[in-house]
Design an enzyme around this catalytic site. Structure first.
Site, PDB file in Angstrom:
ATOM      1  N   ASP A  32    -105.525 -71.239 -74.314  1.00 20.11           N
ATOM      2  CA  ASP A  32    -104.516 -71.598 -75.313  1.00 20.11           C
ATOM      3  C   ASP A  32    -105.167 -72.029 -76.616  1.00 20.11           C
ATOM      4  OD1 ASP A  32    -102.691 -71.049 -73.346  1.00 20.11           O
ATOM      5  OD2 ASP A  32    -102.400 -73.132 -72.771  1.00 20.11           O
ATOM      6  N   ARG A  55    -106.146 -67.022 -65.910  1.00 23.32           N
ATOM      7  CA  ARG A  55    -106.713 -68.074 -66.744  1.00 23.32           C
ATOM      8  C   ARG A  55    -107.922 -68.720 -66.080  1.00 23.32           C
ATOM      9  NH1 ARG A  55    -103.004 -72.830 -69.291  1.00 23.32           N
ATOM     10  NH2 ARG A  55    -103.308 -73.834 -67.269  1.00 23.32           N
ATOM     11  N   ASP A 106    -101.190 -67.522 -64.753  1.00 24.69           N
ATOM     12  CA  ASP A 106    -101.382 -68.695 -65.603  1.00 24.69           C
ATOM     13  C   ASP A 106    -101.357 -69.952 -64.734  1.00 24.69           C
ATOM     14  OD1 ASP A 106    -101.717 -70.160 -67.911  1.00 24.69           O
ATOM     15  OD2 ASP A 106     -99.635 -69.980 -68.580  1.00 24.69           O
ATOM     16  N   HIS A 114    -100.742 -62.681 -78.901  1.00 29.39           N
ATOM     17  CA  HIS A 114     -99.883 -63.568 -78.113  1.00 29.39           C
ATOM     18  C   HIS A 114     -99.735 -64.891 -78.847  1.00 29.39           C
ATOM     19  CE1 HIS A 114     -99.541 -66.384 -74.388  1.00 29.39           C
ATOM     20  NE2 HIS A 114     -98.339 -65.966 -74.723  1.00 29.39           N
ATOM     21  N   GLU A 148    -105.422 -73.351 -62.223  1.00 30.65           N
ATOM     22  CA  GLU A 148    -106.631 -74.152 -61.991  1.00 30.65           C
ATOM     23  C   GLU A 148    -106.586 -74.940 -60.671  1.00 30.65           C
ATOM     24  OE1 GLU A 148    -106.288 -72.692 -65.781  1.00 30.65           O
ATOM     25  OE2 GLU A 148    -104.920 -74.158 -64.940  1.00 30.65           O
ATOM     26  N   ASP A 167     -93.518 -63.887 -71.057  1.00 30.73           N
ATOM     27  CA  ASP A 167     -93.936 -65.228 -70.644  1.00 30.73           C
ATOM     28  C   ASP A 167     -92.829 -65.833 -69.766  1.00 30.73           C
ATOM     29  OD1 ASP A 167     -95.210 -67.841 -70.657  1.00 30.73           O
ATOM     30  OD2 ASP A 167     -96.209 -67.231 -72.500  1.00 30.73           O
TER      31      ASP A 167
END
Length: 1010
Positions: free
Chosen positions: A666, A649, A510, A726, A513, A393
């Site tokens: 998430d 994502r 990640d 995760h 958006e 990450d």
């Protein structure tokens, strides 16, 4: 202008001697509507006319809208009750034909007009004409396209996402029939039916005829409304991305129906709420419809990247989208699997992921340093846990900056030996990349920033004279414009450079958006560094907007903004409404999700008036993730010359054309979130054509616990195409080896079972790539009608899944449970995958039965196989790299109602090549197994394609349901006439060729006798 309001920028401000609080943008006084126009609007169909607070009868009727005193009595100050507008627009018949349709080579065209003011849309920005084109593109696909001929440059997402070639002539035998209103001036409607070969009444697939349930079609620059009737028996699915049960609800306790807001948004994983605004990371305006009384299915696909609400209530559905055009596709099916395959044909079949992507993966946010990470790697190895990939990450990075490594915690000297050891041991290593690039660094400090600025890759601000800046993990950042051509080369070089250090084999995208965490815009760029932005053409809508902004600037102030999506309100005047096409990307007149609590379209993202190479971000916001995914896929292919593993994502139709996958966001370590995991996987794999999908196993947020994590590891092993554990920073470690010996044994067992079944998963993905057949799907895909399911309606079953050619996963989803109720549809018989025993009572071919299945916390997660199916399997090793070198096999489950036979197909390629499917460098091998009552049997293995260069040896056959065999009794077996070892092990007959194993490319005959 965008709101159908008056505009007067000449009114002086308070500082200039005017009256404080007098807005420049205000509503005109419009005659109140006739009572019948108000009573004709059902509560669920109401469109809010007063989105800002403090609605009143006078302010509402002054706008020409309807006021519902009863709804307003107990409402809060914002003028709404139970999600139902107290002030709402009157019923309108909408668009009307200018004349009858005209025949075209593909179908027919028709021109629609407004006719009079009574028909116009709510915000007054209606074009003079709307053109409708109805096209019979294929026998199973009908296209309905609505455009404004005066705006040929209106945003149209279709060229970016559609994979199906353009049709040039009408399909010869279409399953769908379209009819339109032909009477000039009558309310326009389109009716599409599907005649049935059995002579029963035609199924109505689409019916937009205005009536009691909804008004007519509306087409404005920032508001399009189109409705359809729904059948009384129809069940609905899709409309993502949301956390919902598999079957969508059309009812609500307040009578307002259910609003599904669709727009990419970073919002965690809240459950869907009835009034919308629970939209998540991806945009998938795809609706599957099933009538379980007949088993016939269809789908509606609206290719649009603009934000929208889809309002569903019993008998009707209304789409409200705030821009672009209408490009609607109706898919005829009629079976659910055919609908999914037709959707894949439209947007693109999913690409093959690399073989290792199907194994077990481990990750966390919170690997504090290289020493800690190394302890995880060693702990997994010591516990003999099979694993294919480790992910890092953002803590790997220096100050959270992409393509860096923290020199203290993760220096090259520390990480290099760990990475080398992983790769030499057959395990892949990769990690996260966020799109936002830190921008407040001086030249020479961060090459990623410097080279990006030199290539002018960043999204521009509204004026075009700077870059859109917001705060993300590193601080103030700029955002790459993935649609801009120069971005591809820049991004490829960043990945190439970083991979030379890290040897990353895959990428996790990640925050795309795109998401922000603050409004920190502390970055500047010299004007001289920016090319001049393109200027709008004279006379265009953009030019009109620019002129309006110039008037604001000349007056010395900006127009005041009010909450709730409307700039200014409360003033009636004589200036008159502004005519012409207004456009307001920051405050659109209709705000999707407002009744659910939405206040701004750009919540947690960059401004909607930011400029990308295609125009305002407003139109392409939900494409940000998919365009990044495509650029990243091309970069990874260039850098590695292998098919990429990319998990993103954000997603959009056509997302998996590159083989990209998606994780479900998430989530939280709760039993509820684990249960919703099942529906989420099926939504993406079956409805949205994103087969490589899975949740954060054991939960991301919050501490997990042993029982939950053990169950979740079993769930993901048996039904999640993407299998990754995760969790989040600050949470207890949840790597499998940290739990008790019992839990470790259970997790290890499931991980080994997953590895044994990797060939089954690979074959399922190959079929998805070839045809679009879903890898994981609901039970009703295979048994869509109550008649086909033995009298049981399976349309609401969302806790079990069909995997591949005929496995059924039924995970335990409740805390403390020692059993669960499992539905077994008619399939000849169902076998327990682990024992080979027939599930009692399932042999009858026309009966669906429910059984209570015992399964304690550490028992195998319930997994079954449909009779008549043969599954490809492989040996188990510490990872798939070594497992691929072991002998291959089949596990066959014979159907007692069909002559004790089973069949299946294995797929094999090198697991990484980008072109194996197009160049034929793969192997497809079919098997048919038959058993006789005298204890004899055979298996005929026949390659239908044998292009793989080095396929494995096929040396093992396991058979469940073979006749005439007893445990411990001697069995003789041969493979191509050569002696093989055969034993009866409980319910299984196991045959091993030993040194006589044969290449998967070769024909083979396996025989046995008791």
């Amino acid at each position: 202008m965008a709101h159908g309001c008056c505009w007067d920028p000449t009114s002086p401000s308070a500082e200039q001697g005017g009256v404080a609080g007098v807005p420049w943008c205000f509503y005109p006084t419009i005659p109140a509507p006739a009572p019948g126009k108000c009573s004709a609007v059902t509560e669920a169909a109401r469109l809010d006319c007063h989105p800002e607070p403090n609605a009143s009868p006078s302010s509402c009727t002054a706008r020409g809208c309807c006021w519902d005193a009863a709804a307003a009595v107990a409402s809060p100050a914002d003028g709404q009750l139970r999600g139902i507008a107290a002030c709402f627009f009157p019923w309108t018949p909408g668009l009307a034909p200018a004349g009858p349709p005209t025949t075209t080579a593909l179908g027919f065209n028709q021109t629609l007009v407004w006719g009079d003011a009574d028909r116009r849309g709510p915000y007054g920005n209606d074009p003079d004409e709307v053109h409708v084109a109805v096209e019979y593109e294929t026998n199973t696909r009908l296209r309905v396209r609505m455009t404004n001929p005066a705006d040929p440059d209106a945003w149209d997402v279709t060229p970016l996402v559609r994979a199906a070639p353009a049709a040039t002539r009408r399909a010869p035998s279409p399953l769908l029939k379209a009819a339109t209103t032909e009477t000039t001036g009558a309310p326009w409607g389109l009716v599409v039916t599907r005649p049935n070969a059995d002579g029963s009444a035609a199924d109505v697939i689409f019916d937009s005829t205005p009536g009691a349930a909804f008004g007519g079609a509306v087409f404005e620059r920032q508001f399009i409304e189109l409705s359809t009737a729904l059948g009384p028996n129809e069940k609905l699915y899709g409309l993502g991305e949301h956390v919902t049960p598999l079957q969508l609800d059309a009812n609500s306790t307040d009578g307002a129906g259910q609003t599904y807001t669709i727009f990419s948004r970073d919002r965690g994983t809240p459950d869907h709420a009835a009034h919308g605004a629970t939209n998540l990371y991806g945009q998938h305006p795809v609706l599957y419809r099933l009538d379980p009384s007949t088993g016939r299915a269809s789908a509606m696909v609206l290719l649009s990247s603009n934000a929208m609400d889809v309002v569903v209530r019993p008998g009707a559905l209304t789409i409200r989208v705030i821009g672009g055009i209408v490009d609607l596709y109706l898919l005829a099916g009629p079976s659910p699997v055919e609908v999914a395959e037709q959707y894949a044909e439209l947007v693109g079949k999913p690409g093959m992921p690399p073989y290792f992507a199907l194994g077990f993966h481990l990750c966390r946010w919170g690997y504090d340093n290289a020493t800690y990470f190394d302890s995880i790697v060693k702990g997994m190895a010591a516990a003999d846990m099979p694993i294919d990939a480790y992910w890092h990450d953002i803590d790997l990075f220096e100050e959270h900056r992409d393509f860096t490594m923290d020199p203290v915690r993760f220096g090259e000297a520390q990480m290099g030996p760990i990475i080398d050891g992983l790769i030499e041991g057959g395990v892949r290593f990769g990690g996260i990349v966020d799109p936002a690039i830190q921008c407040n660094l001086a030249p020479g400090q961060y090459d990623v920033l410097d080279s990006g600025t030199a290539a002018d890759v960043w999204v521009r601000n509204a004026a075009g004279d700077g870059y859109a800046a917001k705060g993300v993990w590193p601080g103030p950042t700029w955002f790459p414009d993935w649609i801009k051509p120069s971005t591809q080369g820049w991004w490829t070089e960043q990945l190439r450079t970083f991979r030379n250090v890290t040897r990353w084999g895959f990428i996790w995208l990640d925050m795309n958006e795109p998401a922000i965490i603050s409004d920190d815009d502390g970055c500047t760029v010299p004007q001289s560094a920016l090319p001049l932005p393109p200027q709008p053409a004279a006379g265009s809508a953009a030019a009109a907007d620019a002129a309006a902004e110039a008037a604001v600037a000349a007056a010395g102030a900006a127009a005041p903004a009010a909450s709730g999506g409307v700039r200014g309100a409360g003033r009636s005047g004589a200036a008159g409404p502004v005519s012409g096409p207004g456009f307001d990307p920051e405050y659109p007149p209709y705000l999707p999700g407002r009744f659910g609590g939405e206040t701004r379209l750009d919540e947690k993202t960059i401004p909607m008036d930011s400029q990308q190479v295609t125009g305002p971000h407003y139109d392409v916001h939900s494409l940000y993730g998919i365009t990044e995914t495509r650029v990243t896929a091309a970069a990874m292919v260039s850098v590695t010359n292998e098919r990429p593993l990319i998990i993103s994502r954000s997603s959009f139709p056509s997302h998996s054309r590159t083989g990209a996958g998606h994780w479900l966001g998430d989530n939280t370590a709760t039993w509820h979130d684990m249960a919703m995991n099942v529906a989420g996987v099926m939504q993406f794999a079956a409805f949205f054509q994103v087969p490589l999908v899975g949740a954060d196993t054991c939960g991301f947020n919050g501490p997990t616990n042993e029982e939950l994590c053990t169950r979740w590891m079993g769930l993901s092993a048996t039904m999640a195409p993407f299998y990754r554990n995760h969790n989040s920073i600050g949470m207890p470690e949840q790597a499998p080896f940290v739990f008790s010996a019992k839990a470790q044994a259970s997790m290890r067992f499931h991980m080994r079972q997953r590895m044994a079944l990797l060939p089954m998963w690979a074959a399922a993905f190959q079929r998805a790539a070839a045809r679009g057949t879903p890898v994981v799907r609901p039970l009703w895909f295979d048994w869509p009608s109550a008649a086909s399911a033995g009298g049981v309606d399976l349309s609401a079953e969302g806790t079990q899944a069909i995997v591949g050619p005929g496995m059924m996963a039924a995970p335990v989803l409740e805390q403390g449970a020692t059993n669960r109720s499992i539905v077994f549809p008619p399939a000849g018989a169902w076998f327990d995958w682990y024992t080979g025993a027939v599930v009692p009572g399932t042999v009858a071919s026309n009966v669906t039965r429910t059984r209570v299945w015992q399964s304690s916390t550490y028992d195998p997660s319930p997994l079954f196989v449909r009779a008549g199916v043969a599954l490809p399997v492989q040996g188990v090793a510490r990872n798939s790299t070594f497992a691929r070198k072991l002998p291959f096999g089949f596990a066959a489950f014979l159907d007692p109602t069909s002559g004790f036979t089973a069949s299946g197909t294995a797929f094999w390629d090198d697991g990484v090549s980008t072109d194996s499917l197009t160049t034929g460098t793969y192997t497809l091998t079919a098997i048919k197994v038959t058993s006789s009552a005298d204890g004899s049997g055979s298996a005929v293995v026949t390659p239908s394609a044998s292009g793989a260069a080095s396929p494995p040896l096929l040396g093992q056959l396991t058979v469940a349901g073979a006749q005439g065999l007893k445990p411990g009794a001697p069995v003789k077996a041969t493979i191509n006439g050569q002696t093989a070892t055969a034993t009866v092990d409980g319910e299984f007959l196991r045959i091993d060729a030993g040194s006589n194993a044969v290449s998967l490319n070769a024909a083979m005959l396996i025989e046995w006798t008791a």
